[in-house]
Design an enzyme around this catalytic site. Structure first.
Site, PDB file in Angstrom:
ATOM      1  N   CYS A  41     -31.686  25.725  -1.236  1.00 19.74           N
ATOM      2  CA  CYS A  41     -31.494  27.124  -0.848  1.00 19.74           C
ATOM      3  C   CYS A  41     -30.358  27.231   0.176  1.00 19.74           C
ATOM      4  O   CYS A  41     -30.108  26.292   0.935  1.00 19.74           O
ATOM      5  CB  CYS A  41     -32.784  27.681  -0.269  1.00 19.74           C
ATOM      6  SG  CYS A  41     -32.675  29.444   0.141  1.00 19.74           S
ATOM      7  N   ASP A  43     -30.438  28.975   2.748  1.00 16.44           N
ATOM      8  CA  ASP A  43     -31.062  29.203   4.057  1.00 16.44           C
ATOM      9  C   ASP A  43     -30.486  28.263   5.116  1.00 16.44           C
ATOM     10  O   ASP A  43     -30.448  27.045   4.920  1.00 16.44           O
ATOM     11  CB  ASP A  43     -32.578  28.982   3.912  1.00 16.44           C
ATOM     12  CG  ASP A  43     -33.350  29.471   5.126  1.00 16.44           C
ATOM     13  OD1 ASP A  43     -33.070  28.976   6.236  1.00 16.44           O
ATOM     14  OD2 ASP A  43     -34.228  30.332   4.959  1.00 16.44           O
ATOM     15  N   ARG A  45     -31.584  27.126   7.762  1.00 18.51           N
ATOM     16  CA  ARG A  45     -32.489  26.145   8.376  1.00 18.51           C
ATOM     17  C   ARG A  45     -32.700  24.911   7.520  1.00 18.51           C
ATOM     18  O   ARG A  45     -33.229  23.905   7.972  1.00 18.51           O
ATOM     19  CB  ARG A  45     -33.862  26.804   8.634  1.00 18.51           C
ATOM     20  CG  ARG A  45     -33.809  27.968   9.581  1.00 18.51           C
ATOM     21  CD  ARG A  45     -35.079  28.775   9.511  1.00 18.51           C
ATOM     22  NE  ARG A  45     -35.269  29.388   8.176  1.00 18.51           N
ATOM     23  CZ  ARG A  45     -36.313  30.117   7.837  1.00 18.51           C
ATOM     24  NH1 ARG A  45     -37.287  30.322   8.700  1.00 18.51           N
ATOM     25  NH2 ARG A  45     -36.414  30.646   6.627  1.00 18.51           N
ATOM     26  N   HIS A  97     -38.169  25.638  -0.186  1.00 18.44           N
ATOM     27  CA  HIS A  97     -38.640  25.549   1.192  1.00 18.44           C
ATOM     28  C   HIS A  97     -39.609  26.684   1.512  1.00 18.44           C
ATOM     29  O   HIS A  97     -39.517  27.769   0.936  1.00 18.44           O
ATOM     30  CB  HIS A  97     -37.453  25.570   2.172  1.00 18.44           C
ATOM     31  CG  HIS A  97     -36.738  26.877   2.249  1.00 18.44           C
ATOM     32  ND1 HIS A  97     -36.972  27.790   3.252  1.00 18.44           N
ATOM     33  CD2 HIS A  97     -35.831  27.449   1.429  1.00 18.44           C
ATOM     34  CE1 HIS A  97     -36.198  28.852   3.054  1.00 18.44           C
ATOM     35  NE2 HIS A  97     -35.505  28.679   1.953  1.00 18.44           N
ATOM     36  N   CYS A 100     -39.165  31.040   2.375  1.00 16.55           N
ATOM     37  CA  CYS A 100     -37.901  31.337   1.699  1.00 16.55           C
ATOM     38  C   CYS A 100     -37.754  32.861   1.520  1.00 16.55           C
ATOM     39  O   CYS A 100     -38.590  33.496   0.871  1.00 16.55           O
ATOM     40  CB  CYS A 100     -37.852  30.638   0.339  1.00 16.55           C
ATOM     41  SG  CYS A 100     -36.299  30.917  -0.544  1.00 16.55           S
TER      42      CYS A 100
HETATM   43 CO    CO Z   1     -34.645  30.145   0.823  1.00 15.48          CO
END
Ligand code: CO
Length: 208
Positions: A41, A43, A45, A97, A100
């Site tokens: 992803c 993302d 993090r 994750h 998400c």
């Molecule tokens: Co995500």
């Protein structure tokens, strides 16, 4: 994070690398032969290399919203093709994750404009597994389970591609589905049985 700080960090990173290995960048410039393709992803993090303790040159990375493998997405399909056919990676990982945002958005009934067709693919995962998901009362647990099921279905989507089918059969390419827990930092292996999946979808999706 300030932009100027990035260039300062970069200079420090270069001197740290050269301190331990004066030949570091000469070797890096010679080429790559990563053994693993990571599809994760976007993302902020969930950093691909850092969470795996990997160094530059070790992982070929593709990231998009909710780690999707969509058959008409030229971007992910090009990455998969190049990594499997040309770089001949030994492993392909789809890493979802917890928490998400993409998966969460697909659980809500909301018009998100240009994001709709992308999130539609996650809603399709929900529809495929609606019976199981609707039996989970706790919203957080349902969310976590959809993250897992979405990761699993993206592995199935990988196995539907001709290039992956060929590589599994001809040279034993391995497919993995993982979930990264942003609350603990732990990586969980979903134990995707890609041989059985390939066998199961062979009748309809057999391309090789
Ligand atoms: Co995500």
């Amino acid at each position: 994070m300030e932009i100027d700080k990035i260039f300062e960090n970069n200079k420090n990173w270069i001197s740290n690398k050269l301190e331990t290995d004066p030949d570091y960048f000469n070797q890096l410039g010679e080429g790559q032969s990563p053994e693993l393709l990571y599809i994760g992803c976007s993302d902020s993090r969930v950093t691909a290399e850092e969470l795996m303790g990997a160094k530059p040159g070790e992982i070929f990375v593709h990231r998009n919203i909710a780690n999707m493998v969509v058959s008409i997405d030229l971007n992910s399909m090009s990455v998969i093709n190049y990594a499997v056919e040309h770089l001949k990676v030994k492993h392909v990982v789809v890493c979802g994750h917890t928490a998400c945002g993409g998966v969460k958005a697909a659980m809500d009934s909301k018009d998100l404009g240009i994001l709709n067709p992308w999130l539609r693919n996650i809603r399709d995962v929900y529809r495929t597994h609606a019976k199981e998901l609707n039996s989970i009362e706790d919203e957080e647990q349902k969310y976590d389970r959809l993250v897992e099921l979405n990761t699993q279905e993206q592995c199935v989507n990988l196995i539907k591609t001709a290039v992956v089918q060929k590589a599994i059969r001809k040279r034993g390419l391995k497919i993995h589905g993982w979930v990264f827990d942003v609350h603990t930092g732990e990586l969980k292996d979903l134990g995707i049985d890609y041989d059985t999946i390939l066998e199961g979808i062979r009748e309809i999706y057999h391309l090789d």
